[in-house]
Design a protein around this motif. Structure first.
Motif, PDB file in Angstrom:
ATOM      1  N   ALA A   1      10.497 -37.642  26.140  1.00 54.49           N
ATOM      2  CA  ALA A   1      10.319 -39.036  26.523  1.00 54.49           C
ATOM      3  C   ALA A   1      10.349 -39.926  25.278  1.00 54.49           C
ATOM      4  O   ALA A   1      10.107 -39.466  24.150  1.00 54.49           O
ATOM      5  N   TYR A   2      10.599 -41.203  25.486  1.00 54.28           N
ATOM      6  CA  TYR A   2      10.688 -42.156  24.371  1.00 54.28           C
ATOM      7  C   TYR A   2       9.477 -42.063  23.452  1.00 54.28           C
ATOM      8  O   TYR A   2       9.612 -41.932  22.226  1.00 54.28           O
ATOM      9  N   ARG A   3       8.285 -42.107  24.012  1.00 53.96           N
ATOM     10  CA  ARG A   3       7.060 -42.124  23.206  1.00 53.96           C
ATOM     11  C   ARG A   3       6.900 -40.850  22.384  1.00 53.96           C
ATOM     12  O   ARG A   3       6.287 -40.860  21.310  1.00 53.96           O
ATOM     13  N   ALA A   4       7.472 -39.737  22.880  1.00 49.37           N
ATOM     14  CA  ALA A   4       7.255 -38.438  22.250  1.00 49.37           C
ATOM     15  C   ALA A   4       8.202 -38.170  21.088  1.00 49.37           C
ATOM     16  O   ALA A   4       8.001 -37.206  20.345  1.00 49.37           O
ATOM     17  N   GLN A   5       9.217 -38.992  20.894  1.00 47.82           N
ATOM     18  CA  GLN A   5      10.257 -38.642  19.925  1.00 47.82           C
ATOM     19  C   GLN A   5       9.744 -38.452  18.492  1.00 47.82           C
ATOM     20  O   GLN A   5      10.122 -37.476  17.836  1.00 47.82           O
ATOM     21  N   PRO A   6       8.868 -39.332  17.970  1.00 48.52           N
ATOM     22  CA  PRO A   6       8.345 -39.074  16.617  1.00 48.52           C
ATOM     23  C   PRO A   6       7.568 -37.760  16.537  1.00 48.52           C
ATOM     24  O   PRO A   6       7.705 -37.006  15.560  1.00 48.52           O
ATOM     25  N   GLN A   7       6.760 -37.480  17.540  1.00 48.60           N
ATOM     26  CA  GLN A   7       5.978 -36.244  17.554  1.00 48.60           C
ATOM     27  C   GLN A   7       6.886 -35.018  17.596  1.00 48.60           C
ATOM     28  O   GLN A   7       6.653 -34.018  16.904  1.00 48.60           O
ATOM     29  N   ILE A   8       7.947 -35.087  18.403  1.00 50.22           N
ATOM     30  CA  ILE A   8       8.867 -33.951  18.513  1.00 50.22           C
ATOM     31  C   ILE A   8       9.628 -33.751  17.207  1.00 50.22           C
ATOM     32  O   ILE A   8       9.849 -32.614  16.763  1.00 50.22           O
ATOM     33  N   ALA A   9      10.035 -34.842  16.574  1.00 51.13           N
ATOM     34  CA  ALA A   9      10.710 -34.714  15.281  1.00 51.13           C
ATOM     35  C   ALA A   9       9.802 -34.020  14.275  1.00 51.13           C
ATOM     36  O   ALA A   9      10.234 -33.147  13.507  1.00 51.13           O
ATOM     37  N   HIS A  10       8.539 -34.394  14.282  1.00 53.22           N
ATOM     38  CA  HIS A  10       7.549 -33.782  13.392  1.00 53.22           C
ATOM     39  C   HIS A  10       7.410 -32.299  13.705  1.00 53.22           C
ATOM     40  O   HIS A  10       7.387 -31.448  12.788  1.00 53.22           O
ATOM     41  N   TRP A  11       7.331 -31.956  14.980  1.00 50.24           N
ATOM     42  CA  TRP A  11       7.231 -30.547  15.410  1.00 50.24           C
ATOM     43  C   TRP A  11       8.463 -29.765  14.951  1.00 50.24           C
ATOM     44  O   TRP A  11       8.359 -28.643  14.446  1.00 50.24           O
ATOM     45  N   ASN A  12       9.637 -30.363  15.129  1.00 45.97           N
ATOM     46  CA  ASN A  12      10.872 -29.703  14.717  1.00 45.97           C
ATOM     47  C   ASN A  12      10.902 -29.455  13.211  1.00 45.97           C
ATOM     48  O   ASN A  12      11.412 -28.434  12.745  1.00 45.97           O
ATOM     49  N   LEU A  13      10.358 -30.386  12.442  1.00 45.94           N
ATOM     50  CA  LEU A  13      10.321 -30.206  10.997  1.00 45.94           C
ATOM     51  C   LEU A  13       9.433 -29.021  10.608  1.00 45.94           C
ATOM     52  O   LEU A  13       9.726 -28.314   9.630  1.00 45.94           O
ATOM     53  N   TYR A  14       8.385 -28.786  11.362  1.00 43.97           N
ATOM     54  CA  TYR A  14       7.564 -27.612  11.095  1.00 43.97           C
ATOM     55  C   TYR A  14       8.303 -26.324  11.431  1.00 43.97           C
ATOM     56  O   TYR A  14       8.089 -25.286  10.789  1.00 43.97           O
ATOM     57  N   ARG A  15       9.205 -26.366  12.417  1.00 40.61           N
ATOM     58  CA  ARG A  15      10.045 -25.195  12.682  1.00 40.61           C
ATOM     59  C   ARG A  15      10.990 -24.963  11.502  1.00 40.61           C
ATOM     60  O   ARG A  15      11.234 -23.830  11.097  1.00 40.61           O
ATOM     61  N   LEU A  16      11.530 -26.047  10.950  1.00 41.61           N
ATOM     62  CA  LEU A  16      12.369 -25.919   9.765  1.00 41.61           C
ATOM     63  C   LEU A  16      11.550 -25.428   8.577  1.00 41.61           C
ATOM     64  O   LEU A  16      12.012 -24.575   7.802  1.00 41.61           O
ATOM     65  N   GLY A  17      10.325 -25.947   8.439  1.00 32.74           N
ATOM     66  CA  GLY A  17       9.453 -25.491   7.366  1.00 32.74           C
ATOM     67  C   GLY A  17       9.144 -24.010   7.475  1.00 32.74           C
ATOM     68  O   GLY A  17       9.128 -23.289   6.460  1.00 32.74           O
ATOM     69  N   ASN A  18       8.920 -23.527   8.703  1.00 36.06           N
ATOM     70  CA  ASN A  18       8.686 -22.096   8.901  1.00 36.06           C
ATOM     71  C   ASN A  18       9.910 -21.290   8.484  1.00 36.06           C
ATOM     72  O   ASN A  18       9.791 -20.200   7.911  1.00 36.06           O
ATOM     73  N   ALA A  19      11.088 -21.815   8.796  1.00 37.26           N
ATOM     74  CA  ALA A  19      12.321 -21.111   8.435  1.00 37.26           C
ATOM     75  C   ALA A  19      12.504 -21.047   6.925  1.00 37.26           C
ATOM     76  O   ALA A  19      12.948 -20.030   6.379  1.00 37.26           O
ATOM     77  N   LEU A  20      12.156 -22.124   6.231  1.00 38.74           N
ATOM     78  CA  LEU A  20      12.331 -22.174   4.783  1.00 38.74           C
ATOM     79  C   LEU A  20      11.172 -21.528   4.016  1.00 38.74           C
ATOM     80  O   LEU A  20      11.264 -21.344   2.795  1.00 38.74           O
ATOM     81  N   TYR A  21      10.120 -21.170   4.712  1.00 32.16           N
ATOM     82  CA  TYR A  21       8.934 -20.642   4.035  1.00 32.16           C
ATOM     83  C   TYR A  21       9.223 -19.429   3.146  1.00 32.16           C
ATOM     84  O   TYR A  21       8.675 -19.330   2.031  1.00 32.16           O
ATOM     85  N   PRO A  22      10.086 -18.483   3.569  1.00 32.17           N
ATOM     86  CA  PRO A  22      10.361 -17.351   2.675  1.00 32.17           C
ATOM     87  C   PRO A  22      10.917 -17.766   1.321  1.00 32.17           C
ATOM     88  O   PRO A  22      10.769 -17.030   0.331  1.00 32.17           O
ATOM     89  N   LEU A  23      11.558 -18.931   1.250  1.00 31.62           N
ATOM     90  CA  LEU A  23      12.088 -19.422  -0.017  1.00 31.62           C
ATOM     91  C   LEU A  23      11.058 -20.237  -0.781  1.00 31.62           C
ATOM     92  O   LEU A  23      11.024 -20.209  -2.022  1.00 31.62           O
TER      93      LEU A  23
END
Length: 507
Positions: free
Chosen positions: A299-321
């Motif tokens: 939903a419109y209101r959720a977009q910033p929160q979802i972007a933040h959540w997605n960045l943590y998925r990227l952070g988890n992926a990059l964590y080994p580096l």
């Protein structure tokens, strides 16, 4: 002289002697992609071309009169010296790990270095690849028109986005909810690498490939980060910063992506993969533009929160580096927080005609969005109307200038209270004329956006073989902030036939 032969399957010569390359294949091992030619599109024809996107490639739009160029962007011709490929990636879809995905209907034709920068040239709808997962690999005319128009409209609004060069169509039938005709849209971006590209190798615990991809992205897209003490944390921070800025632009213009899966998130902070998108009309922070999103995750209101959540998925992926949880977390927060907040507040101040920052701005913006939520005016129209109001209440009372805005609110008293708050805040800025402020506000509050009914009108005409409406909409949306009397119809309320229009993941 360039090859102008129209025999399918042969190589097409790029105009002006420009040479395609493919550094994605040159610098990355073969397990990052599959070499696969597009499936030829039967009897292709040109549907639309973006002159602005042509300019990015130093390409004369007149070149599309050549049959071999139309064939090339339909997947029927190869490019001399390059091999088309489809990239592999994985991702979280609607918050759930989906495993391996990949370019199921997209083919990277090659890459160009132009006077405007480096661009990958990718066709979408070119047929099956090894990542199609039993799908047909095709796109349909409906979705291709929507992506083409919105890519170019977003660019004109100043929002970070991939670009769309052209659409080609075909009479080939394609089964979706109904049988539709096939089409191919050509997309441009400096890179189509996604969050899910990193998630793929992290999930497989193939850290050498993960490092290879991160180094490739840094070297080709973020070379300034190579000298950082922790380059992979610096990469994460830069992606978070750009993602925050992108989503802030979405929120400020009322754009809803519809499918913010991690495989749809660009490593460059570009709006990527236009499917069931929408622009807010009657304001509702809980509005869901994607009919398939039954839980309202995007939903419109959720977009910033979802972007933040997605960045943590990227952070988890990059964590080994990165190998430091605190550093990874800090990179995300130091990037996304300022990227989103600073950009959103700057955009909203500009929309309100404010030339400076003040501590009261947060309250002014919050009260405005509550007023919108309580009254549901049209998001684009109401901001455009605000620009027309005088700064002095005496002038507003004498001329009745507030009426066009007040009439968009059920609770006019609440509107009046907010306008008093807004005028008091304007008085804290250095003095300027209403005319100057109005011009500044009109330069950031669009009059025209790609509403679903506008896109649908172009789609219906195109299905009947009339592509002129696509051209008209594109011409209008190239200048979204300008008064364009010839396109006033695109700023009008939705027609009756538009009631009930819905878009889904098949859009």
């Amino acid at each position: 002289m360039n090859d102008r032969s129209s025999e399918p399957g042969k190589g097409a010569a790029w105009p002006k002697g420009m040479q395609f390359a493919n550094r994605f294949a040159r610098h990355l091992p073969g397990d990052f992609y599959a070499e696969v030619d597009p499936v030829p599109l039967p009897s292709p024809h040109l549907v639309a071309v973006s002159r602005d996107a042509c300019r990015l490639l130093d390409l004369d739009p007149a070149e599309f009169e050549r049959r071999d160029i139309v064939e090339m962007f339909s997947g029927n011709r190869t490019l001399g010296g390059t091999q088309a490929l489809a990239a592999v990636y994985s991702g979280h879809q609607f918050g759930v790990w989906a495993g391996q995905l990949g370019d199921g209907r997209a083919h990277l034709l090659g890459e160009l270095e132009t006077s405007h920068g480096h661009f990958e040239v990718q066709i979408k709808g070119g047929g099956q690849t090894p990542y199609s997962r039993f799908a047909d690999g095709r796109a349909v005319l409906r979705s291709s028109i929507r992506e083409f128009l919105c890519s170019e409209a977003m660019a004109a609004l100043g929002i970070p986005t991939t670009r769309a060069l052209c659409i080609t169509g075909s009479p080939q039938p394609v089964a979706r909810e109904t049988v539709e005709t096939a089409a191919v849209v050509t997309r441009l971006a400096p890179s189509f690498v996604r969050f899910g590209s990193f998630e793929h190798w992290a999930a497989l615990k193939r850290h050498d490939q993960l490092r290879t991809l991160a180094d490739f992205v840094i070297d080709t897209q973020y070379p300034q980060l190579r000298g950082e003490p922790q380059p992979y944390a610096a990469l994460l921070k830069e992606v978070a910063l750009r993602t925050g800025r992108m989503v802030a632009h979405w929120q400020a213009v009322g754009f809803m992506h519809g499918v913010m899966n991690t495989d749809n998130m660009s490593i460059l902070g570009l709006t990527l993969d236009y499917g069931p998108f929408g622009f807010m009309e009657a304001f509702d922070a809980l509005h869901i533009c994607n009919h398939s999103d039954s839980d309202g995750r995007y939903a419109y209101r959720a977009q910033p929160q979802i972007a933040h959540w997605n960045l943590y998925r990227l952070g988890n992926a990059l964590y080994p580096l990165i190998d430091d949880a605190d550093a990874a977390r800090k990179a995300i927060e130091d990037g996304f927080g300022p990227g989103y907040n600073d950009t959103f507040f700057a955009l909203m101040r500009a929309k309100f005609g404010l030339a400076t920052a003040h501590e009261s701005d947060d309250r002014l913006i919050r009260d405005w969005f509550q007023l919108l939520q309580d009254n549901h005016p049209d998001f684009t129209t109401v901001h455009r109307a605000l620009a027309q109001l005088p700064a002095e209440v005496a002038e507003a009372d004498r001329s009745g200038a507030d009426a066009p805005l007040r009439d968009q609110f059920i609770d006019r008293d609440a509107c009046d209270r907010w306008l008093a708050q807004w005028r008091a805040r304007l008085a804290l800025d250095p003095p300027r004329t209403d005319a100057d402020r109005r011009a500044a506000m009109n330069a950031v509050n669009p009059k025209y956006v790609l509403r679903n009914w506008i896109a649908e009108g172009a789609i219906r005409a195109a299905r009947d073989g009339d592509f002129s409406e696509i051209a008209d909409v594109l011409r209008c949306l190239r200048h979204p902030f300008d008064e364009q009397p010839e396109f006033e119809r695109y700023a009008a309320p939705p027609p009756d036939w538009a009631n009930g229009l819905a878009v889904s993941c098949s859009s």
